[in-house]
Design an enzyme around this catalytic site. Structure first.
Site, PDB file in Angstrom:
ATOM      1  CG  HIS B 196      92.612  12.151 -41.497  1.00 32.13           C
ATOM      2  ND1 HIS B 196      91.491  12.112 -40.707  1.00 32.13           N
ATOM      3  CD2 HIS B 196      93.564  11.462 -40.813  1.00 32.13           C
ATOM      4  CE1 HIS B 196      91.755  11.416 -39.598  1.00 32.13           C
ATOM      5  NE2 HIS B 196      93.007  11.014 -39.643  1.00 32.13           N
ATOM      6  NE  ARG B 216      94.579  12.124 -46.838  1.00 26.81           N
ATOM      7  CZ  ARG B 216      95.170  11.944 -48.032  1.00 26.81           C
ATOM      8  NH1 ARG B 216      95.245  10.744 -48.564  1.00 26.81           N
ATOM      9  NH2 ARG B 216      95.652  12.955 -48.699  1.00 26.81           N
ATOM     10  CB  ALA B 237      98.174   5.500 -36.701  1.00 21.62           C
ATOM     11  CG  HIS B 238      95.982   9.792 -37.670  1.00 21.50           C
ATOM     12  ND1 HIS B 238      94.634  10.040 -37.599  1.00 21.50           N
ATOM     13  CD2 HIS B 238      96.352   9.428 -36.438  1.00 21.50           C
ATOM     14  CE1 HIS B 238      94.231   9.850 -36.375  1.00 21.50           C
ATOM     15  NE2 HIS B 238      95.245   9.497 -35.649  1.00 21.50           N
ATOM     16  CG  ASN B 239      99.178  13.557 -37.977  1.00 20.53           C
ATOM     17  OD1 ASN B 239      98.068  13.173 -38.326  1.00 20.53           O
ATOM     18  ND2 ASN B 239      99.589  14.798 -38.166  1.00 20.53           N
TER      19      ASN B 239
END
Lengths: 346, 346, 346
Positions: B196, B216, B237-239
């Site tokens: 990540h 991240r 969550a990510h993104n």
């Protein structure tokens, strides 16, 4: 810790049937217990498994015939199990009394002498902590909050200001008590936080799991009644009032201003909408979504939650649907034949 | 803090109807308010309760007839309530400026002088923190992360490296920002973590509750837009990219790479599948599961989530089922009679 | 870090098609990538987007025709992506080996020399930590717990006593391991805690997200099998046994004594009732509620969870309902006409 079966029977006041000379060092499940392990059977369904078990002895509520294994017959298997587990509990070093030199205790705080305060804990002004309480490392207790005696706050628990915690309360690691609730008014194009002037009251013998959140009230108090037990990752919103001896399972969320009576049981991942009242002894099945108030003793399931009878009714209806469709088809064919017959008659 | 009803009216710019001499020391709910408490009524449904209330005064949007109690008439009850709550907010000791000697601040970090850093906090290299921000005890801020001015991170908040937090951001206790997201590729018989490399951007005036997680990004940034408010135990969550002024209630989970517009409202325990887009102003009812993208202004409920109209339609259909089954039975009987008549004619 | 497209191709063993002189400094998504960014395409659906992308190069599994952009052709795009992300990963300062002077490490603890222990961490007696492990600031590791080598516990992780953690395990911030589970017996009018004499076993290469809870066992151990990955805010109750290489998404809750096989996948917010067995390779869709045991390889969805086929069947039946109601109406009218004709004949 090692005891003979006979010594164990004596310690828990059980009637011993069979040989008392075997040596016991642990408590275990029927399937995995070895020779030096005592096991237990709560109901007759597990008797078959017991006969295959290698356990050195068994705690039972009623004598089991044809069992070679020594039996400890007791009135209440659950109570006996707790006693025996306590006998074989791992012996940990006692937490030393006193304040760790790295902790920061405000001058105006009143800490009982027998209290233990861990490494790096922060105790703000006007905090009071009673006898024999243990505050773990990394905890923070905000201004003017009170803890009773025999409490245990595990590492990294955060209690904000103006919270009142009774006696014999356990709060496990990484839990947050007294955070500001989720209350906003949309004014001039922005969400403005409604100040939370209230606090949190946690009564005696409450136990709260790890990584939970209990928000402070907008005014008055968020209340958790005496003897209520709360599992991990539970969210209790602002101004919620929970009665006595409730059981709140993991990942439950209770929205703002709900009122729960005494002895309410919420299964895992239940959600309760804001301003709902749930009566004494009501039981809500796991993953239910409670969207209207619930009477005392009611048992609900589903999202939105309805009575178990309603849930069953729906399931039954759904199961009948394919047959109904088939029946429709057959009726249609019979009508067609009747119509054809009528036309032929003309 | 104690004010007369008249002084309060003056401070919040309200029109006073009735006696202004009573003394007020708190704000409270209609039902529980005592004589020295001011209460409020947002809509006419609560007027009946008000007449029985012991509150010393009431904030209203429109004058209520036949009420002996002093009334403070204001244009916006919500805004007035916030003002009055602020007046009676508990007075806490100000957090002292400066860096606690037990905190570990890397040499390369740039900390504004007016910033307060609590006991045992760790501030890594190249971190920047703006004016008047307060970093609680036990916090950790990773390398190269930036915080603006007037931020408040409560105790034990963890911000990993390369996160950018704007001005006036509040993050409550035990929340984690910038953890590595849940992204694995199954290669050679094992789940291998996708690195990540990205970060987290939290814009101005965002408020995040306790025990939340914001992951991240794999690349680019997970973004939380200005003015968005997030309750406790929420998983981002990510993104994920969240727009401005959204409201995300407790225990919501938003899976990877979702995009939320501005002013989106997610009820408690909502789940959003990965890669979903939710348009501006959409509202998703509590416990819904969003499995496909949602247009601006849409209102969804259920799991999988559909429009409220669809949910209602399903409920209505289910309710009709018993009647349909009954009707089928009656039609069948009528057909039998017709068939019998036809046979008789032969 | 900056590499030419050609250098990158060489480093990851890719076949380069096109110009290798462009300079790459990052990895990014097709839509947002700039000129100095390399992107990737996992399947042909994204080829269209790629042609509009400004990315300086692309990793593909198969050569794309009519693309001016340089292509790095690899056998496994996922594996190549991980390699490239690692190449451009942000360079963080290495954590210094050794024990921070503010940490409190019991005399009886055995800490490998290459281990790093952060500010304010507490390591109790008889704890063992292997080579190259990193214990973050504010962590607490209870008596007699063991950690293997190459582990990483981020800030404020709490591991209670008697837990056994293998090698190469990652536990992110604010997670709690080994808390006492939610097990009570109602005795003499109160919920009495069942002592939890057991521990937690976390095998090699397990990764656990932020703000999770893994409860210790009543007896024996709660077990998380090798290579299993767990997202944020997950609840693993006492005596749960999870197999190898499972994927447990965010906010999942697994109740007491469940057994999961190897390679099980649980979607976000799934709940599993207590004492359930889930077979190898089973996949449970997000928000499902698993209330009965699940065979190997089964795919379930819904609450209560059923096979996807059953869920589809129900949806299909519901969709047919309006038509069925209409058909009933038409049949009824036809019968009426038949009955009228019969009556006219009399």
């Amino acid at each position: 810790m090692e005891l003979t079966v006979g010594q164990l029977a004596q310690q828990i006041g059980a009637e011993l049937v069979g040989d008392g000379s075997g040596r016991i060092r642990a408590v275990g499940a029927v399937e995995s217990a070895g020779e030096s392990t005592i096991t237990f059977v709560k109901d007759s369904r597990h008797v078959a498994g017991l006969k295959k078990s290698r356990a050195g002895a068994v705690i039972v509520g009623r004598r089991i015939e044809d069992l070679i294994k020594p039996q400890l017959i007791v009135e209440d298997v659950n109570a006996a199990l707790i006693e025996v587990l306590n006998i074989f509990a791992p012996r940990l070093r006692p937490v030393p009394e006193g304040i760790d030199p790295t902790a920061k205790v405000a001058r105006g705080a009143k800490i009982a002498k027998s209290t233990a305060i861990g490494l790096g804990a922060v105790i703000d002004d006007k905090v009071e902590i009673g006898e024999n309480s243990v505050i773990g490392s990394g905890c923070k207790i905000g201004e003017n909050s009170k803890l009773g005696k025999n409490c245990r706050l595990d590492s990294n628990v955060v209690v904000y200001h103006n919270c009142a915690i009774g006696d014999n309360v356990v709060i496990q690691a990484n839990t947050t008590i007294g955070s500001v609730g989720f209350g906003y008014s949309f004014i001039d194009g922005a969400h403005r936080l409604i100040p939370h002037n209230g606090g949190v009251v946690i009564e005696d013998f409450v136990e709260i799991g790890a990584n939970c959140c209990v928000d402070r009230a907008k005014f008055g108090n968020t209340v958790i009644g005496a003897g209520t037990k709360i599992d991990n990752l539970v969210q209790i919103a602002h101004n919620v009032v929970i009665g006595k001896c409730c059981l709140i399972a993991g990942q439950v969320g209770i929205a703002g201003s709900c009122k729960l009576g005494d002895g309410v049981v919420l299964g895992g991942q239940v959600g309760v909408s804001d301003n709902i009242e749930i009566g004494d002894g009501a039981m809500i099945a796991a993953q239910s979504g409670v969207t209207h108030s619930v009477g005392a003793g009611e048992q609900l399931a589903g999202s939105p939650a309805t009575t178990k009878r309603d849930v069953l009714k729906t399931v039954t209806l759904m199961r009948r649907l394919p047959k109904m469709a088939e029946r429709l088809q057959r009726l249609s064919e019979r009508i067609e034949r009747l119509e054809a017959a009528k036309d032929n008659k003309r």
